[in-house]
Enzyme design. Structure first.
Site, PDB file in Angstrom:
ATOM      1  CG  ASP A 293      33.330  37.788  41.503  1.00  0.00           C
ATOM      2  OD1 ASP A 293      32.230  37.637  40.970  1.00  0.00           O
ATOM      3  OD2 ASP A 293      34.396  37.514  40.942  1.00  0.00           O
ATOM      4  N   GLY A 300      30.860  36.471  51.720  1.00  0.00           N
ATOM      5  CA  GLY A 300      30.312  35.672  52.816  1.00  0.00           C
ATOM      6  C   GLY A 300      29.424  34.540  52.356  1.00  0.00           C
ATOM      7  CB  VAL A 374      32.684  33.226  42.290  1.00  0.00           C
ATOM      8  CG1 VAL A 374      31.845  34.380  41.757  1.00  0.00           C
ATOM      9  CG2 VAL A 374      33.364  33.636  43.585  1.00  0.00           C
ATOM     10  CE1 TYR A 377      39.548  31.068  37.742  1.00  0.00           C
ATOM     11  CE2 TYR A 377      38.014  32.111  36.224  1.00  0.00           C
ATOM     12  CZ  TYR A 377      39.285  31.663  36.515  1.00  0.00           C
ATOM     13  OH  TYR A 377      40.292  31.808  35.593  1.00  0.00           O
ATOM     14  CG  HIS A 427      39.876  35.858  32.473  1.00  0.00           C
ATOM     15  ND1 HIS A 427      40.110  34.728  31.707  1.00  0.00           N
ATOM     16  CD2 HIS A 427      40.000  35.443  33.762  1.00  0.00           C
ATOM     17  CE1 HIS A 427      40.358  33.699  32.477  1.00  0.00           C
ATOM     18  NE2 HIS A 427      40.307  34.106  33.734  1.00  0.00           N
ATOM     19  CG  HIS A 429      41.341  36.430  38.150  1.00  0.00           C
ATOM     20  ND1 HIS A 429      40.119  35.877  38.473  1.00  0.00           N
ATOM     21  CD2 HIS A 429      41.774  35.743  37.065  1.00  0.00           C
ATOM     22  CE1 HIS A 429      39.823  34.919  37.626  1.00  0.00           C
ATOM     23  NE2 HIS A 429      40.815  34.810  36.756  1.00  0.00           N
ATOM     24  CG  HIS A 589      43.819  33.208  33.510  1.00  0.00           C
ATOM     25  ND1 HIS A 589      42.904  32.535  34.291  1.00  0.00           N
ATOM     26  CD2 HIS A 589      44.483  32.244  32.821  1.00  0.00           C
ATOM     27  CE1 HIS A 589      43.007  31.240  34.077  1.00  0.00           C
ATOM     28  NE2 HIS A 589      43.962  31.045  33.185  1.00  0.00           N
TER      29      HIS A 589
END
Length: 669
Positions: A293, A300, A374, A377, A427, A429, A589
């Site tokens: 990501d 930013g 994002v 999320y 998934h 992270h 997750h």
């Protein structure tokens, strides 16, 4: 905000605009250049005096010519006008995707004939209610399209303009997108699956009346205990500078703790360097989901504006953030960074049962935070500084699960049901943190410590003696380490030139309590794309060219050939160097129904603690709380407050309700 611009300050809109305009005026970029990010060249800028022009680098693309460049330049200052330094070719496929580029392909794709026909088969005729998120395709590029700048799309449908589109995946439909031409090259159609039949809205009142909640107000009648001068912050014994970059978002510079009359350095730089999110489901609309990501999009421009009373409470100081958008304009994110104090329960306490006297001090912490949205999320990043010298990073994961459709009567093999015809894949992270250490000075070493039972019966006659084993990590090839709570593994970042009164090296201790392992097969695309997630800690000798753990341009990069696993082949010594440590914080997750339709914040993080850095508890000078005479011994006459603010919870009237909406963000994962 009186300080003159410091080298580490975030770029101003004027600096961004002047440099981007010089680049846009060059004929090689064409009439519609696309930009991805601008940042200060920190290794060169650090030696500059305040107010001077700053060295920067940015990326520009000419989509019509299938060309891209990294441009070095100088912003204007007391000593110079803005100027271009040089141009370096970049593989046109590999710059990150800007929010503007993502919106452009999304808008173009949803009206493309191939998409329109595929949606009509599913009874969707109004394409204005369709979202198409362009997702990174790194590692999954079709062989016949390997030279093109590509994306693939997840498709979502809303029943109305205010519907939660991320609750209604259009299953089985996968468009392959050309980001340069804004064209749909082809579509994979894996069959029509019924749409979600249940609302996924989460607004107040959707699922019944709101519960009764008593007001809880935070007041600081004397104002905040911190001070801000430009981007320099001082609080209690801490000082540091706020930075911000296109790729990493919030950056902290030059963290130091005042010990007596000396400011002792701890970290030169701290940031969230990369985020990797692999999905672990073979479903045709999920198996490609794996994202950098930061490297493929950028923290930013994904930074959200924060709202008082919603994201932060109390006496708040906000910092605006400024980024270069995809068209070459400076964009301001109001209130992008939040600075505030929090009460944090007990700092230390002891009750003398013989005299009945109790001594207790309440802890407070200074929190510096930002949020990145994002697409579905939302990620909150909270750096906390404590009165006893501790530093914590907390990552809060919330927002909406990225879901897939599932046919009637089926149960997901690699995820969980969260609504009728809606599954949430399993998934992970991973957050790669970059810490440029400066513990008590510039030259540091990394030492791993673990616990072992003492096997020598002469030394351990009762079987209870445990020794702590220290291993100095001498070279980079040895500096790929695994966290192991069963052996009490932690790491000391030691100064190689200074010792404490016991003859030990002054140090800070690093612990990583939240970890996981990648469950994808070795050799798979998911595993090869981000080899750094195989360990929980990496370390390198500082090199200004080694900025990002996944490499400079990870979008459509060759798998596993760049970044930290490549740097470590040099096997440089690590004992007594400018040290960079790269902790990997991770979470596996496995979704649950209680995380739908919006996910309560899940918290993970890491911790840095002084370990032989101070002579004794550095928070002995924290005074008792006001009005707490009944729960502590009388304070010495010389005890004084180290900060003017007092944090109280009161039953004041409830603040006006607020609805906190994320600012415009790109359409992707």
């Amino acid at each position: 905000m009186t300080a003159e611009r410091h080298w580490s300050d975030p770029l101003t809109p004027a600096e961004i605009t002047e440099v981007a305009a010089l680049v846009a005026a060059d004929s090689r970029v064409g009439t519609r250049p696309r930009f991805w990010g601008i940042a200060v060249e920190e290794s060169l800028a650090r030696a500059l005096a305040p107010g001077q022009g700053r060295p920067v680098r940015l990326v520009v693309m000419n989509a019509e010519a299938h060309a891209a460049w990294e441009v070095t330049a100088w912003s204007s200052g007391h000593d110079r006008t803005a100027s271009i330094g040089g141009w370096s070719d970049v593989d046109a496929k590999r710059p990150g995707v800007s929010s503007d580029e993502a919106r452009a392909i999304s808008q173009a794709a949803r009206t493309h004939p191939l998409i329109v026909d595929a949606l009509a088969k599913r009874g969707i005729l109004d394409t204005s209610l369709v979202w198409i998120d362009p997702e990174s395709i790194t590692g999954f590029e079709p062989e016949d399209l390997a030279d093109r700048r590509l994306s693939w799309g997840t498709v979502w449908y809303r029943e109305s303009a205010d519907d939660n589109g991320y609750a209604r995946p259009v299953a089985g439909l996968v468009p392959i997108l050309d980001l340069e031409t804004l064209d749909v090259i082809r579509i994979e159609d894996h069959g029509v699956i019924p749409m979600a039949s249940e609302s996924g809205n989460y607004r107040s009142g959707t699922w019944g009346p709101d519960r009764e909640v008593a007001p809880l107000e935070i007041t600081q009648p004397s104002g905040p205990g911190f001070s801000v001068d430009g981007h320099l912050v001082t609080w209690q014994n801490w000082s540091f500078r706020i930075g911000f970059t296109h790729r990493e978002g919030l950056v902290l510079h030059d963290l130091a703790y005042r010990d007596g009359d000396v400011d002792r350095s701890v970290l030169r730089r701290a940031s969230i360097n990369e985020m990797y999110v692999p999905y672990l489901d073979s479903d045709p609309t999920a198996y490609r989901k794996n994202f950098f990501d930061w490297g493929e999009y950028g923290a930013g421009p994904l930074t959200a504006s924060l709202e008082l009373g919603c994201d932060c409470l109390g006496e708040i100081h906000y910092f605006d953030a400024h980024v270069l958008d995809g068209a070459g304009a400076a964009k301001t994110i109001a209130n992008g960074i939040c600075l505030h104090e929090e009460d944090h329960s007990i700092l230390w306490k002891h009750v003398n049962t013989r005299t009945g006297e109790a001594d207790v001090r309440r802890a407070r912490r200074l929190v510096i935070s930002f949020f990145a949205t994002v697409a579905n999320y939302d990620y909150g990043f909270y750096w906390s500084l404590y009165q006893d010298g501790n530093i914590e990073l907390e990552v809060k994961l919330t927002g909406i699960l990225s879901v897939s459709g599932i046919d009637d009567g089926r149960m997901p093999a690699f995820g969980r049901m969260v609504a009728p015809n809606v599954q949430a894949p399993t998934h992970q992270h991973y957050f790669a943190v970059r810490l440029d250490t400066a513990v008590d000075g510039a030259l540091n070493r990394l030492v791993e410590v673990h616990a072992e039972v003492e096997e020598d019966e002469a030394l351990n006659p009762w079987g209870n003696a445990v020794k702590m084993i220290s291993e100095t990590i001498d070279t980079e090839k040895d500096a790929a380490r695994v966290a192991d709570a069963s052996r009490a593994v932690h790491w000391r970042i030691e100064n190689t030139e200074k010792t404490n009164r016991f003859g030990e090296s002054t140090a800070y201790r690093l612990t990583i309590p939240h970890t996981t392992r990648l469950f994808a097969k070795p050799g798979s695309i998911v595993a090869r794309k981000a080899p750094f997630v195989a360990k929980q800690l990496w370390a390198t000798a500082y090199d200004p060219a080694e900025r990002f753990i996944a490499g400079e341009y990870p979008n459509q990069a060759p798998l596993g050939e760049e970044g930290i696993t490549d740097w470590q082949k040099a096997n440089r010594p690590l004992d007594g160097v400018e040290l960079v440590v790269w902790p990997i914080v991770g979470v596996h997750h496995y979704p649950k129904a209680e995380e739908w339709p919006i996910m309560p914040a899940h918290r993970i993080g890491l911790r840095l603690e002084p370990d032989g850095f101070f002579t004794r508890n550095p928070s002995l000078d924290v005074p008792p709380s006001e009005g707490s005479a009944s729960c502590h011994a009388p304070a010495p006459a010389h005890a004084g407050s180290t900060g003017s603010a007092h944090l109280h919870g009161t039953n004041e009237p409830e603040a006006a309700s607020c609805r906190c909406d994320a600012h415009d963000s790109p359409s992707h994962h």
